[in-house]
Design a protein around this motif. Structure first.
Motif: not given
Length: 507
Positions: A473-499
């Motif tokens: 709920q506190d992300l910045l929008g426009r592809g800002d993301m949190l990624i969760k994988r088994p056994g790992e800490e949450l990781e913040r990322g910024h998505g690649f923009y593709l038209s």
């Protein structure tokens, strides 16, 4: 230059502290640079982007290097100007004599070597990610007037630079009762990561609970800082969002570079959702995930994220090793892939009826594969492929799962069965929704989809459903993301923009 002349400088020798000398040598080896002067220039430039130098004395016990290695006749005046201007801007000792010039070189080299080493460690000593970080910092610098007028739309203002707010941050932390020191900063695509030393580790809980007040003290408007672990004792990583004008958005070119940075393998399903906070490429093996849930509010980048995942897979596989089952209940998301040779059953499943039929067919395919694998005496799809050929991975992308479940409740049990049992058969699910809620995403589905990507959502309860944690709920929008994988800490990322044009070109 008053008492300071170019001739004096170019006939002199310079050194830094013993500590910075050691870090300079380590960076030389890690970056494959031939001389200490190469690192020294990077270090001095890195330090010049920061605030005032510490008043603490810096020893001069490092090995000497000649000025002719550090400067050229053409650029020495520029370096003097930069060092002198920095001192004036930040109230430091005037750079107007050889002694003060040597002290400025020693101090900036000392600080910059530490900052560069922190940068190097922050990208896990990944050379490409480190170079990308340096290039992004260069891109953050304000354009010259000639560069602005050479571009289309010359009247547009250039992006704002990434500003080091270390002094303001220390003051703001003090305002919320946290006594801290900034040890370094990395400017990533959208946020700046500050390495913060807590003078009293008992204040960590106060910092964690005071992030909203910290945002107010820093005038971050509706953007929230986030707190994470660091690799140094008594330090934390504090990610501070930057104004949108300073964002560096990665697109098709950056995704293609990321795809080429990891060796191809037909035995994995490597996907590249975006870049990390420091600019490092984020990628993981969907086959090991083994299923993925993508959720986010309308217009926050979910569809673009899905296209990025699909393009990642197509770019690294042939139709012999990968087939895509694309299920599109709303009939708006996947038309660009119609006619693709990668499509399982040669078509996109559009609408509720076709979606239900495709899911039924996936269950049948899973059962058939297990029967064949039993006959071959193997227990996974890769061994079956090696023994008998065929057996491509099937990755099912199901868009708007919430709407599909609402309209046909029988679908849920079939998806749960696939999530529980399809991995060894080489069938993997990517489920997406704009409306995460407990009614449509039961605990049974979520418990069998261990990997998650959350884009910006409106409420913390929606973040909890996607991630089993708050924060989206506190992300910045426009592809800002949190990624969760088994056994790992949450990781913040910024998505690649593709038209869509980018997608068409890449597939």
């Amino acid at each position: 230059m008053n008492a300071l002349t170019v001739q004096q400088i170019m006939s002199s020798r310079f050194r830094t502290s013993a500590n910075a000398d050691g870090k300079t040598k380590a960076l030389m080896e890690g970056l494959g640079l031939s001389t200490k002067a190469n690192v020294a220039r990077l270090a001095i430039g890195r330090s010049l982007s920061g605030g005032p130098l510490s008043e603490d004395a810096v020893d001069a016990k490092g090995l000497e290097i000649p000025a002719t290695s550090l400067f050229t006749q053409n650029d020495v005046a520029t370096w003097v100007g930069l060092l002198a201007t920095h001192a004036v801007m930040h109230g430091g000792t005037p750079v107007d004599s050889m002694d003060s010039f040597r002290a400025a070189i020693r101090g900036h080299w000392h600080r910059g070597a530490t900052l560069l080493m922190n940068d190097w460690q922050d990208v896990n000593e990944d050379y490409d990610a480190f170079i990308s970080m340096l290039l992004n910092r260069r891109a953050d610098l304000p354009a010259t007037k000639s560069e602005i007028h050479a571009r289309p739309g010359a009247d547009a203002a250039p992006p704002a630079p990434s500003e080091d707010i270390s002094k303001q941050l220390v003051k703001a932390l003090g305002d919320i009762g946290v006594n801290a020191e900034v040890k370094g900063v990395v400017h990533g695509p959208r946020v700046s990561r500050y390495r913060v030393l807590l003078r009293d580790v008992n204040q960590l809980d106060r910092l964690r609970k005071g992030l909203e007040r910290l945002a107010l003290a820093l005038n971050l408007q509706n953007m929230m800082p986030t707190l994470g672990p660091s690799d140094e004792a008594r330090t934390v990583a504090l990610d501070i969002p930057r104004p949108r004008v300073s964002w560096i958005n990665a697109g098709r070119r950056e995704l293609e570079a990321a795809l080429n940075s990891v060796p191809r393998s037909e035995s994995t399903l490597e996907v590249f959702p975006g870049q990390g906070v420091t600019g490092r490429v984020i990628h993981f093996d969907l086959a090991a995930a083994p299923h993925l849930l993508v959720g986010g509010a309308t217009g926050q980048g979910k569809s673009v994220c899905m296209h990025g995942l699909i393009v990642s897979l197509i770019s690294r596989h042939s139709p012999d090793t990968l087939r895509l089952c694309l299920i599109d209940p709303k009939q708006v998301e996947f038309p660009v892939y119609s006619g693709s040779k990668y499509l399982w059953n040669d078509d996109v499943a559009s609408g509720i009826t076709e979606a239900r039929t495709a899911i039924d067919a996936l269950v049948v395919e899973m059962d058939n594969r297990y029967a064949q694998m039993k006959a071959f005496g193997v227990n996974n799809v890769l061994d079956a492929r090696r023994k008998a050929g065929g057996f491509p991975f099937i990755v099912a992308f199901i868009d708007e799962l919430a709407d599909l479940i609402i309209q046909d409740r029988t679908v849920e049990s079939k998806i749960v069965r696939l999530a529980q049992a399809a991995r060894a058969a080489g069938i993997h699910l990517v489920l997406a929704t704009q409306r995460p809620d407990a009614k449509t995403f039961s605990g049974l589905i979520r418990s069998n989809i261990p990997s998650r990507i959350a884009l910006t959502v409106q409420k913390s309860s929606e973040s909890q459903i996607i991630l089993d944690d708050t924060g989206a709920q506190d992300l910045l929008g426009r592809g800002d993301m949190l990624i969760k994988r088994p056994g790992e800490e949450l990781e913040r990322g910024h998505g690649f923009y593709l038209s869509l044009m980018d997608v068409e070109a890449m597939i």
